[in-house]
Design a protein around this motif. Sequence first.
Motif, PDB file in Angstrom:
ATOM      1  N   VAL A 220      -6.747  13.994  -1.765  1.00 55.83           N
ATOM      2  CA  VAL A 220      -6.521  13.315  -3.043  1.00 55.83           C
ATOM      3  C   VAL A 220      -5.028  13.204  -3.327  1.00 55.83           C
ATOM      4  CG1 VAL A 220      -6.854  13.475  -5.537  1.00 55.83           C
ATOM      5  CG2 VAL A 220      -8.755  13.981  -3.991  1.00 55.83           C
ATOM      6  N   SER A 221      -4.293  14.279  -3.108  1.00 54.66           N
ATOM      7  CA  SER A 221      -2.855  14.250  -3.382  1.00 54.66           C
ATOM      8  C   SER A 221      -2.131  13.283  -2.453  1.00 54.66           C
ATOM      9  CB  SER A 221      -2.273  15.660  -3.242  1.00 54.66           C
ATOM     10  OG  SER A 221      -2.455  16.159  -1.930  1.00 54.66           O
ATOM     11  N   GLU A 222      -2.557  13.204  -1.193  1.00 53.57           N
ATOM     12  CA  GLU A 222      -1.925  12.278  -0.250  1.00 53.57           C
ATOM     13  C   GLU A 222      -2.198  10.832  -0.633  1.00 53.57           C
ATOM     14  OE1 GLU A 222      -2.215  15.217   3.674  1.00 53.57           O
ATOM     15  OE2 GLU A 222      -3.766  13.728   3.249  1.00 53.57           O
ATOM     16  N   SER A 223      -3.425  10.540  -1.029  1.00 52.21           N
ATOM     17  CA  SER A 223      -3.749   9.172  -1.430  1.00 52.21           C
ATOM     18  C   SER A 223      -2.996   8.785  -2.700  1.00 52.21           C
ATOM     19  CB  SER A 223      -5.258   9.019  -1.632  1.00 52.21           C
ATOM     20  OG  SER A 223      -5.718   9.856  -2.690  1.00 52.21           O
ATOM     21  N   ARG A 224      -2.819   9.744  -3.610  1.00 51.51           N
ATOM     22  CA  ARG A 224      -2.074   9.446  -4.834  1.00 51.51           C
ATOM     23  C   ARG A 224      -0.613   9.149  -4.517  1.00 51.51           C
ATOM     24  NH1 ARG A 224      -3.458  13.557  -7.503  1.00 51.51           N
ATOM     25  NH2 ARG A 224      -5.059  12.571  -8.789  1.00 51.51           N
ATOM     26  N   ARG A 225      -0.022   9.885  -3.589  1.00 45.77           N
ATOM     27  CA  ARG A 225       1.372   9.635  -3.222  1.00 45.77           C
ATOM     28  C   ARG A 225       1.539   8.263  -2.581  1.00 45.77           C
ATOM     29  NH1 ARG A 225       4.515  14.799  -0.836  1.00 45.77           N
ATOM     30  NH2 ARG A 225       6.105  13.167  -0.851  1.00 45.77           N
TER      31      ARG A 225
ATOM     32  N   SER B  49     -13.562  11.154  -3.226  1.00 46.38           N
ATOM     33  CA  SER B  49     -13.043  10.273  -4.264  1.00 46.38           C
ATOM     34  C   SER B  49     -11.525  10.303  -4.239  1.00 46.38           C
ATOM     35  CB  SER B  49     -13.551  10.713  -5.639  1.00 46.38           C
ATOM     36  OG  SER B  49     -13.043   9.881  -6.653  1.00 46.38           O
ATOM     37  N   HIS B  50     -10.915   9.137  -4.060  1.00 47.06           N
ATOM     38  CA  HIS B  50      -9.463   9.027  -4.008  1.00 47.06           C
ATOM     39  C   HIS B  50      -8.972   8.090  -5.107  1.00 47.06           C
ATOM     40  CE1 HIS B  50      -9.757  10.003   0.574  1.00 47.06           C
ATOM     41  NE2 HIS B  50      -9.740  11.090  -0.170  1.00 47.06           N
ATOM     42  N   PRO B  51      -7.834   8.388  -5.734  1.00 45.57           N
ATOM     43  CA  PRO B  51      -7.290   7.538  -6.807  1.00 45.57           C
ATOM     44  C   PRO B  51      -6.582   6.309  -6.256  1.00 45.57           C
ATOM     45  CG  PRO B  51      -5.844   9.404  -6.461  1.00 45.57           C
ATOM     46  CD  PRO B  51      -7.016   9.610  -5.542  1.00 45.57           C
ATOM     47  N   VAL B  52      -7.341   5.396  -5.663  1.00 47.17           N
ATOM     48  CA  VAL B  52      -6.781   4.171  -5.091  1.00 47.17           C
ATOM     49  C   VAL B  52      -7.371   2.969  -5.804  1.00 47.17           C
ATOM     50  CG1 VAL B  52      -6.423   5.276  -2.852  1.00 47.17           C
ATOM     51  CG2 VAL B  52      -8.561   4.046  -3.285  1.00 47.17           C
ATOM     52  N   GLY B  53      -6.735   1.814  -5.613  1.00 47.19           N
ATOM     53  CA  GLY B  53      -7.161   0.618  -6.328  1.00 47.19           C
ATOM     54  C   GLY B  53      -8.417  -0.035  -5.784  1.00 47.19           C
ATOM     55  N   LEU B  54      -8.656   0.095  -4.476  1.00 52.85           N
ATOM     56  CA  LEU B  54      -9.792  -0.593  -3.860  1.00 52.85           C
ATOM     57  C   LEU B  54     -10.293   0.227  -2.683  1.00 52.85           C
ATOM     58  CD1 LEU B  54     -11.615  -3.125  -3.731  1.00 52.85           C
ATOM     59  CD2 LEU B  54      -9.866  -4.199  -2.288  1.00 52.85           C
ATOM     60  N   ARG B  55     -11.610   0.402  -2.615  1.00 55.20           N
ATOM     61  CA  ARG B  55     -12.224   1.176  -1.534  1.00 55.20           C
ATOM     62  C   ARG B  55     -13.406   0.388  -0.984  1.00 55.20           C
ATOM     63  NH1 ARG B  55     -14.703   6.844  -0.861  1.00 55.20           N
ATOM     64  NH2 ARG B  55     -13.269   7.805   0.632  1.00 55.20           N
TER      65      ARG B  55
END
Length: 231
Positions: free
Chosen positions: A145-150, A174-180
């Motif tokens: 999660v932290s890597e995807s946020r960075r 679950s990753h905080p990205v715009g599109l999956r």
Amino acid sequence: MRTVFCLVRKMLKPVDSLLKRDDLWLASQWQQEPCGIATGFPGLDRHLARQGWPNCGVVEVLVADPGSGEVLLLQSLMTPAQDQWLLLICPPFVPYAPAWSRKLDLSRLLCLTELDRKEQLWAAEQALASGSCQRVLLWLDALSVSESRRLQLAAERGDSVALVFLPLALEQQSHPVGLRLRLTPEPAGHRLQILKQRGGWPQSPQRLPLAPQGWGALPARDAATLVQGPW
């Protein structure tokens, strides 16, 4: 009355902090999102919140096997602006230059290989935030999660797009990205499902006839002539 007012203020603080999170969106944002980049598939554009690929941020694509059509799906993103670079980080295959040259200027293509995982993520983050690499393609076996946020924050700073390819086994993360997205090959094409998108909803799977668009067929070579020697 004063006590009630203080309680309301205390309740609003955590709500305000939630609204600032990158992995949450408001229903009103649907109409506020700018137009995206056409995918080349009109049916898919209608299901995307921006009516196309996002202009910046992270796009995660879950694939069963690397090289099973993910580049064809995203081929409309493969042509960066004239003064920008396209960066491939540790692709699982050697890019076939004659085919790529029909889609983009190879002098604007960079390919990094033989990097360890830490180096891959560092290179991707630096390239995305630089403002000079408009597109970064990255193949990984895992992503926290932290890597995807960075990566997401770096892409937003550099107004760039990171295309991260991950195995299907990570679908429940679950990753905080715009599109999956999830892409799986089928006998008659590919099945694509939008798992998550900022400013929109997940969608039912749809079939896409993935084929090279603009890459062009390579010219046929002359048939080889067999010469019989004296041996």
